[in-house]
Design an enzyme around this catalytic site. Structure first.
Site, PDB file in Angstrom:
ATOM      1  CE  LYS A   1     -30.304  -0.925   5.587  1.00 23.63           C
ATOM      2  NZ  LYS A   1     -30.892   0.093   4.361  1.00 23.63           N
TER       3      LYS A   1
ATOM      4  CG  ASP B   1     -35.028   0.306   3.629  1.00 18.08           C
ATOM      5  OD1 ASP B   1     -35.219   1.498   3.700  1.00 18.08           O
ATOM      6  OD2 ASP B   1     -33.696  -0.205   4.317  1.00 18.08           O
TER       7      ASP B   1
HETATM    8  N1  LIG Z   1     -32.153   5.314  -1.472  1.00 20.07           N
HETATM    9  C1  LIG Z   1     -32.255   4.841  -0.559  1.00 20.07           C
HETATM   10  O1  LIG Z   1     -33.353   4.686   1.109  1.00 20.07           O
HETATM   11  C2  LIG Z   1     -31.444   3.145  -0.568  1.00 20.07           C
HETATM   12  C3  LIG Z   1     -31.068   2.534   1.006  1.00 20.07           C
HETATM   13  C4  LIG Z   1     -30.721   1.563   0.761  1.00 20.07           C
HETATM   14  C5  LIG Z   1     -29.881   1.104   0.282  1.00 20.07           C
HETATM   15  N2  LIG Z   1     -29.380   2.593  -0.992  1.00 20.07           N
HETATM   16  C6  LIG Z   1     -28.337   1.690  -1.873  1.00 20.07           C
HETATM   17  O2  LIG Z   1     -28.102   1.120  -2.627  1.00 20.07           O
HETATM   18  C7  LIG Z   1     -27.333   0.353  -3.016  1.00 20.07           C
HETATM   19  C8  LIG Z   1     -27.052  -0.309  -2.296  1.00 20.07           C
HETATM   20  O3  LIG Z   1     -26.812  -1.122  -0.722  1.00 20.07           O
HETATM   21  P1  LIG Z   1     -27.103  -2.312  -0.566  1.00 20.07           P
HETATM   22  O4  LIG Z   1     -27.192  -1.821   1.461  1.00 20.07           O
HETATM   23  O5  LIG Z   1     -27.640  -3.470  -1.003  1.00 20.07           O
HETATM   24  O6  LIG Z   1     -25.504  -2.859   0.121  1.00 20.07           O
HETATM   25  P2  LIG Z   1     -24.470  -4.646  -0.102  1.00 20.07           P
HETATM   26  O7  LIG Z   1     -26.153  -5.229   0.577  1.00 20.07           O
HETATM   27  O8  LIG Z   1     -23.541  -4.169  -0.257  1.00 20.07           O
HETATM   28  O9  LIG Z   1     -24.758  -5.125  -1.867  1.00 20.07           O
HETATM   29  C9  LIG Z   1     -24.247  -4.273  -2.981  1.00 20.07           C
HETATM   30  C10 LIG Z   1     -24.877  -5.009  -3.577  1.00 20.07           C
HETATM   31  O10 LIG Z   1     -24.450  -4.508  -5.459  1.00 20.07           O
HETATM   32  C11 LIG Z   1     -23.247  -5.306  -5.766  1.00 20.07           C
HETATM   33  N3  LIG Z   1     -21.734  -5.093  -6.087  1.00 20.07           N
HETATM   34  C12 LIG Z   1     -20.820  -4.310  -5.736  1.00 20.07           C
HETATM   35  N4  LIG Z   1     -19.901  -3.575  -6.575  1.00 20.07           N
HETATM   36  C13 LIG Z   1     -20.378  -4.471  -7.605  1.00 20.07           C
HETATM   37  C14 LIG Z   1     -19.717  -4.474  -8.798  1.00 20.07           C
HETATM   38  N5  LIG Z   1     -18.457  -3.991  -9.031  1.00 20.07           N
HETATM   39  N6  LIG Z   1     -20.404  -4.366  -9.768  1.00 20.07           N
HETATM   40  C15 LIG Z   1     -21.092  -5.428 -10.530  1.00 20.07           C
HETATM   41  N7  LIG Z   1     -22.013  -5.298  -8.556  1.00 20.07           N
HETATM   42  C16 LIG Z   1     -21.490  -4.767  -7.808  1.00 20.07           C
HETATM   43  C17 LIG Z   1     -23.160  -6.634  -4.947  1.00 20.07           C
HETATM   44  O11 LIG Z   1     -23.143  -7.447  -5.774  1.00 20.07           O
HETATM   45  P3  LIG Z   1     -22.286  -9.379  -5.016  1.00 20.07           P
HETATM   46  O12 LIG Z   1     -23.565  -9.960  -4.363  1.00 20.07           O
HETATM   47  O13 LIG Z   1     -21.662  -9.477  -6.071  1.00 20.07           O
HETATM   48  O14 LIG Z   1     -21.307  -8.894  -4.220  1.00 20.07           O
HETATM   49  C18 LIG Z   1     -24.640  -6.266  -4.246  1.00 20.07           C
HETATM   50  O15 LIG Z   1     -25.546  -6.989  -5.256  1.00 20.07           O
HETATM   51  C19 LIG Z   1     -26.247   1.072  -2.719  1.00 20.07           C
HETATM   52  O16 LIG Z   1     -26.095   2.529  -3.343  1.00 20.07           O
HETATM   53  C20 LIG Z   1     -26.757   2.501  -1.532  1.00 20.07           C
HETATM   54  O17 LIG Z   1     -26.455   3.258  -1.331  1.00 20.07           O
HETATM   55  C21 LIG Z   1     -30.756   3.051  -0.642  1.00 20.07           C
END
Ligand SMILES: NC(=O)c1ccc[n+]([C@@H]2O[C@H](COP(=O)([O-])OP(=O)(O)OC[C@H]3O[C@@H](n4cnc5c(N)ncnc54)[C@H](OP(=O)(O)O)[C@@H]3O)[C@@H](O)[C@H]2O)c1
Length: 295
Positions: A75, A111
């Site tokens: 992305k 999004d």
């Molecule tokens: N519904 C939809 O259309 C949609 C669209 C996009 C994403 N999502 C969902 O949104 C979520 C995040 O996606 P993303 O693309 O933003 O992922 P990302 O860029 O990899 O970000 C992950 C986030 O989760 C945190 N994290 C990961 N493991 C953790 C833990 N054990 N404890 C606390 N915090 C933790 C990370 O914190 P750090 O910064 O400390 O690593 C970061 O803030 C996913 O579940 C994804 O499926 C849904």
């Protein structure tokens, strides 16, 4: 796509690139919408490894693909490979939808608007609300932007890596007059923020990883809105626990639906059937439950 629908020499092609991508529900959702609209279009999923991204972007153009979605991990990396980037995508710093801009690729972000639409459809207007956003990754950037542009009165960003939350708060400040603050995932300050919040959004990947909500649910007063962006069988226990706590619960499936509907409109110029897309998403979810959780 409905089983048995004919692919012809004139079938228009769109799809999604990501790695992994086999678990994506977008093909089911979009192909159902094409069938409902009577459009001779098809939506595919292409696994593209990070090092192959530039070649894939050029190849999709060479093949005459009409547009495509972009998911993890491309992305952000795709931005410099595009001919144009829309205002929202540039502000968020991530692209999830690519459209043909007449001889080139234009990157957009649906999004943020998809999240906003899912919230409004749930009966929650972010204008004037006090929100807490857990996470500072790609999804949090889009949600933070949507909440600030949507007129939230205050927004507290809490992330495991605290510095990322502070940087995101700094970046969001220019998009509205929302009072912004940031911090880590624990401590008395976050507990106070959660106690006063109307809306809490979990944009971390904890629910998907089977690790629940990254703060104790007891810190959220009953009656408030809890939104988890994750969707699928792995998230069901988290949403149920939040309901048991007396929270009003919104899962990530509706955001997926609305960001997809916006992409469909950009590519085809037509509004899709949300009912057909929702039914396909539900069916894909049921099939996933039967076959076990996907990544
Ligand atoms: N519904 C939809 O259309 C949609 C669209 C996009 C994403 N999502 C969902 O949104 C979520 C995040 O996606 P993303 O693309 O933003 O992922 P990302 O860029 O990899 O970000 C992950 C986030 O989760 C945190 N994290 C990961 N493991 C953790 C833990 N054990 N404890 C606390 N915090 C933790 C990370 O914190 P750090 O910064 O400390 O690593 C970061 O803030 C996913 O579940 C994804 O499926 C849904």
């Amino acid at each position: 796509m409905q089983r048995g629908r004919m692919i012809t020499g004139a079938t228009q092609v769109v799809g999604v690139i990501g790695d992994p991508v086999a678990h994506s529900r977008s093909p089911a959702m979009h192909n159902a919408a094409f069938a409902a609209a009577g459009l001779d279009w098809v939506y595919l999923a292409w696994r593209v490894e990070p090092e192959a991204l530039p070649a894939a972007v050029r190849g999709l153009r060479a093949l005459g693909v009409r547009g495509f979605n972009v998911t993890v991990p491309h992305k952000v990396a795709i931005l410099p490979l595009l001919d144009e980037v829309g205002e929202e995508a540039a502000a968020i710093g991530a692209v999830n939808t690519v459209v043909d801009c007449g001889g080139g690729w234009r990157g957009e972000n649906t999004d943020a608007e998809g999240f906003l639409r899912s919230l409004l459809a749930f009966g929650v207007d972010p204008a004037g609300c006090r929100a807490v956003l857990l996470g500072a990754g790609g999804a949090a950037r889009a949600v933070g932007y949507a909440l600030v542009r949507g007129g939230a009165a205050s927004l507290h960003l809490a992330n495991r890596t605290e510095g990322r939350a502070h940087r995101l708060a700094g970046a969001l400040g220019r998009w509205g007059s929302t009072a912004l603050s940031a911090g880590g995932l624990g401590g008395a300050a976050l507990r106070r923020m959660l106690a006063g919040a109307d809306l809490v959004v979990n944009a971390t990947s904890t629910a998907l990883a089977g690790a629940g909500v990254p703060v104790p649910l007891e810190w959220l007063p009953p009656g408030r809105v809890y939104c988890d962006l994750a969707y699928g069988p792995a998230v069901a226990p988290v949403l149920e626990a939040a309901r048991q706590r007396g929270l009003s619960v919104l899962g990530g499936e509706e955001m997926l639906l609305h960001q997809g509907a916006l992409a469909f409109e950009r590519w085809t110029g037509e509004k899709p059937s949300l009912d057909a897309m929702r039914a396909a998403l539900r069916q894909a979810g049921e099939e996933e439950s039967l076959s076990g959780p996907s990544k």
